[in-house]
Design a protein around this motif. Structure first.
Motif, short mmCIF file in Angstrom:
data_model
loop_
_atom_site.label_atom_id
_atom_site.label_comp_id
_atom_site.label_asym_id
_atom_site.label_seq_id
_atom_site.Cartn_x
_atom_site.Cartn_y
_atom_site.Cartn_z
N VAL A 1 0.84 -1.21 0.00
CA VAL A 1 0.00 0.00 0.00
C VAL A 1 0.87 1.25 0.00
O VAL A 1 0.61 2.21 -0.74
CB VAL A 1 -0.96 0.00 1.21
CG1 VAL A 1 -1.75 1.31 1.24
CG2 VAL A 1 -1.91 -1.18 1.15
N ALA A 2 1.91 1.24 0.82
CA ALA A 2 2.80 2.40 0.90
C ALA A 2 3.42 2.70 -0.47
O ALA A 2 3.50 3.86 -0.89
CB ALA A 2 3.90 2.16 1.93
N THR B 1 2.20 1.95 -3.45
CA THR B 1 1.18 2.47 -4.37
C THR B 1 0.86 3.93 -4.08
O THR B 1 0.42 4.67 -4.96
CB THR B 1 -0.11 1.64 -4.31
OG1 THR B 1 -0.66 1.70 -2.99
CG2 THR B 1 0.14 0.19 -4.69
N GLU B 2 1.11 4.33 -2.83
CA GLU B 2 0.87 5.74 -2.44
C GLU B 2 2.11 6.61 -2.63
O GLU B 2 2.10 7.79 -2.29
CB GLU B 2 0.41 5.80 -0.98
CG GLU B 2 -0.95 5.15 -0.75
CD GLU B 2 -1.36 5.17 0.72
OE1 GLU B 2 -0.50 5.52 1.58
OE2 GLU B 2 -2.52 4.84 1.02
N GLY B 3 3.16 6.01 -3.17
CA GLY B 3 4.38 6.77 -3.42
C GLY B 3 5.27 6.96 -2.21
O GLY B 3 6.23 7.73 -2.25
N LYS B 4 4.97 6.26 -1.12
CA LYS B 4 5.76 6.39 0.11
C LYS B 4 6.85 5.32 0.13
O LYS B 4 6.83 4.38 0.93
CB LYS B 4 4.85 6.30 1.32
CG LYS B 4 3.83 7.44 1.41
CD LYS B 4 2.93 7.29 2.61
CE LYS B 4 2.02 8.50 2.79
NZ LYS B 4 1.06 8.67 1.67
N ILE B 5 7.81 5.47 -0.77
CA ILE B 5 8.86 4.47 -0.95
C ILE B 5 9.75 4.38 0.29
O ILE B 5 10.32 3.33 0.59
CB ILE B 5 9.71 4.80 -2.20
CG1 ILE B 5 8.80 4.97 -3.43
CG2 ILE B 5 10.73 3.71 -2.45
CD1 ILE B 5 7.93 3.78 -3.74
N ASP B 6 9.88 5.49 1.03
CA ASP B 6 10.72 5.47 2.23
C ASP B 6 10.20 4.47 3.26
O ASP B 6 10.98 3.90 4.02
CB ASP B 6 10.79 6.87 2.85
CG ASP B 6 9.42 7.37 3.30
OD1 ASP B 6 8.48 7.37 2.47
OD2 ASP B 6 9.29 7.77 4.47
N VAL B 7 8.89 4.25 3.27
CA VAL B 7 8.31 3.28 4.20
C VAL B 7 8.79 1.88 3.87
O VAL B 7 9.12 1.08 4.75
CB VAL B 7 6.77 3.34 4.17
CG1 VAL B 7 6.16 2.24 5.04
CG2 VAL B 7 6.29 4.71 4.62
N VAL B 8 8.85 1.57 2.57
CA VAL B 8 9.34 0.26 2.13
C VAL B 8 10.77 0.06 2.60
O VAL B 8 11.13 -1.00 3.13
CB VAL B 8 9.26 0.13 0.59
CG1 VAL B 8 9.85 -1.20 0.13
CG2 VAL B 8 7.82 0.28 0.11
N GLU B 9 11.59 1.07 2.43
CA GLU B 9 12.99 1.00 2.88
C GLU B 9 13.09 0.78 4.38
O GLU B 9 13.86 -0.06 4.86
CB GLU B 9 13.72 2.28 2.51
CG GLU B 9 14.05 2.45 1.06
CD GLU B 9 14.93 3.67 0.85
OE1 GLU B 9 16.17 3.50 0.89
OE2 GLU B 9 14.38 4.77 0.67
#
Length: 276
Positions: free
Chosen positions: A187-188, A190-198
């Motif tokens: 979800v993160a 898809t919302e453009g919050k790539i920093d959350v993935v990291e």
């Protein structure tokens, strides 16, 4: 025991004679699978598809068929990958060097098909980058925590050189919490919050935690990202993660991190350091 293990039984170094000098086609491989691979009488073998034929420099004369078996089990259609080694009218699912114990089944993987390089899985870098890397990963996997963030960083530093495509492969038997974490990560992204993935790669949490509220709270504390249970339990998220699981099966991925560079399996996971 996994569902696949219940469906199939592969015998080490057991061979079956094929008709002499026969062309190894779908029919030949299908007969081999029915007789020697699928041992569960409740499983119907409906067909087999040759995905790719490969060779390996250390086993001259052997053709390696990477296939997808179409099975039916308890009224459910299942696609299962299978590797078959063929030489001089003989076939086996495992080819082992008796001196070293090296099983060549663990040395070969399919070439990445173009459809896996889609925008939905592009995490870092330019889609027109010179080199494309695909990663199958679980953020709670210790080996992933060592390797994957470094690949991310390499792409961030040179996005025109390296594009990273990311696929979720939570190892639920080892760390059940990853089932929730990967949903949040999807979800993160898809919302453009790539920093959350990291940041998921540095999250400290009980790997066996399955209380969704506790996991969401831990993620918020660590990343600042707030998300609802409804969002991560949506059908869209479930469908996306199922697609990732199918991609892993198609690529014969059995563990994490599994890394491919420019279509080929990078067994040592450090090939990105040599890209230029």
């Amino acid at each position: 025991m996994s569902l696949m293990s219940k469906l199939l039984t592969s015998t080490l170094i057991a061979t079956i004679a094929l008709s002499a000098n026969a062309s190894v086609d779908n029919k030949t491989l299908l007969n081999y699978v029915k007789r020697n691979v699928v041992k569960n009488p409740q499983v119907e073998v409906k067909g087999i598809k040759i995905i790719e034929k490969k060779t390996h420099k250390d086993i001259p004369g052997w053709d390696v068929y990477l296939t997808s078996m179409q099975l039916k089990f308890q009224k459910k259609d299942i696609e299962a990958p299978e590797m078959i080694f063929v030489k001089d009218g003989l076939a086996t699912g495992h080819l082992v060097n008796l001196k070293t114990g090296r099983d060549y089944r663990n040395e070969i993987k399919p070439t990445v098909p173009n459809e896996l390089y889609d925008d939905a899985h592009l995490l870092f870098g330019d889609k027109n980058a010179k080199h494309k890397i695909i990663i199958f990963s679980d953020p709670q996997c210790p080996f992933c925590q060592e390797v994957v963030p470094e690949i991310f960083e390499a792409s961030k530093k040179n996005p025109k050189l390296i594009a990273v495509y990311y696929y979720h492969l939570p190892l639920l038997r080892i760390h059940p919490v990853s089932g929730i974490l990967t949903r949040i990560m999807h979800v993160a992204q898809t919302e453009g919050k790539i920093d959350v993935v990291e940041k998921m790669y540095t999250l400290k949490i009980d790997p066996r935690e399955t209380d969704m509220k506790k996991v969401i709270a831990a993620v918020k504390k660590h990343t600042g990202y707030d998300i609802t249970e409804a969002k991560i339990n949506s059908k869209e998220v479930t469908k996306a993660l199922e697609k990732d699981q199918k991609a892993a099966a198609r690529m014969m991925v059995s563990g994490t991190p599994t890394v491919y560079i420019d279509g080929q399996w990078d067994k040592m996971r450090n090939g990105y350091k040599k890209l230029k």
